[in-house]
Design an enzyme around this catalytic site. Sequence first.
Site, short mmCIF file in Angstrom:
data_model
loop_
_atom_site.label_atom_id
_atom_site.label_comp_id
_atom_site.label_asym_id
_atom_site.label_seq_id
_atom_site.Cartn_x
_atom_site.Cartn_y
_atom_site.Cartn_z
N LYS A 34 0.82 -1.20 0.00
CA LYS A 34 0.00 0.00 0.00
C LYS A 34 0.87 1.27 0.00
O LYS A 34 2.05 1.26 0.35
CB LYS A 34 -0.93 0.00 1.22
CG LYS A 34 -2.02 -1.08 1.18
CD LYS A 34 -3.13 -0.72 0.23
CE LYS A 34 -4.20 -1.81 0.11
NZ LYS A 34 -5.04 -1.94 1.31
N ARG B 217 -3.97 -10.17 3.68
CA ARG B 217 -4.12 -10.24 2.22
C ARG B 217 -2.84 -9.69 1.60
O ARG B 217 -2.51 -8.52 1.78
CB ARG B 217 -5.34 -9.41 1.80
CG ARG B 217 -5.64 -9.44 0.31
CD ARG B 217 -6.85 -8.55 0.01
NE ARG B 217 -7.24 -8.59 -1.40
CZ ARG B 217 -6.70 -7.86 -2.36
NH1 ARG B 217 -5.72 -6.98 -2.06
NH2 ARG B 217 -7.12 -7.98 -3.62
#
Length: 283
Positions: free
Chosen positions: A204, A244
């Site tokens: 991210k 994830r």
Amino acid sequence: MGVVNVTPDSFSDGGRWFDADAAVERGVVLLSQGADLLDVGGESTRPGAARVPVDEELARVLPVVERLVAHGAAVSVDTTRAVVAERAVERGAVLVNDVSGGMADPAMADVVARTGAAYVAMHWRGHADVMDAHDVYDDVVGDVRRELAQRVAALHAAGVRDEQVVLDPGLGFAKTGESNWPLLAHLPDLVADGYPVLVGASRKRFLGHLLAGPDGTPAAPEARDDATAAVTALAAAAGAWAVRVHEVAASAAAVRVAARWRDAQGDTTARHATTGAAREGAR
């Protein structure tokens, strides 16, 4: 949870697995590296991404779901659309991973209730093209917990059972930078709310900023995998149900380390309790 992006515009892999054969092959590799679930998605949720037509999403996702299930994989479908979720479950998906927590499609909760599939409700404040404008919080941890509780209440009202629900704090979604870190630091608070928690920190933006070079340029997505594994270890130690990730091997190892760490803490606590009881009995 290993990521299988069947998209041409993913921020992390730039469409490397867009072809169905390539996506299935990628899923098999992730399984060999230790993935317990494969998360198949046909619509990018990167910041600024535009939506794809529902027929296109179905065409991307369903063949890959079906083939990975036939391979013996436990498959989740990453979608905000009820029709995609239902069709994927019909083809063997066991979990619906909805980044909107049911807010993008009012029919989603009914599909989850009727199918009985497990369901990830993520904290969400808008689609990818507008979400960055919603990074405004009084107390990000308290606000996210409260808004997730509202989603759980809506799911209950539609007939979704507690045991179907998994929560996700939505790292990177309406959280552009610093607001992600308090959510990770206070992950045990979210775990304490009583539902399994999924953490999606992999590659991210906030990790790219953390690892920025001397000139301030964020690290490229592929250069964020070591930091992702570090988050995995910390999340697992804090009690997360799953992480994830785009690259599984290092995170699978991190999960094993965290599990042994927690086991050792339990052993130490038990030994101290036994020793204390023995000392008390000897008095």
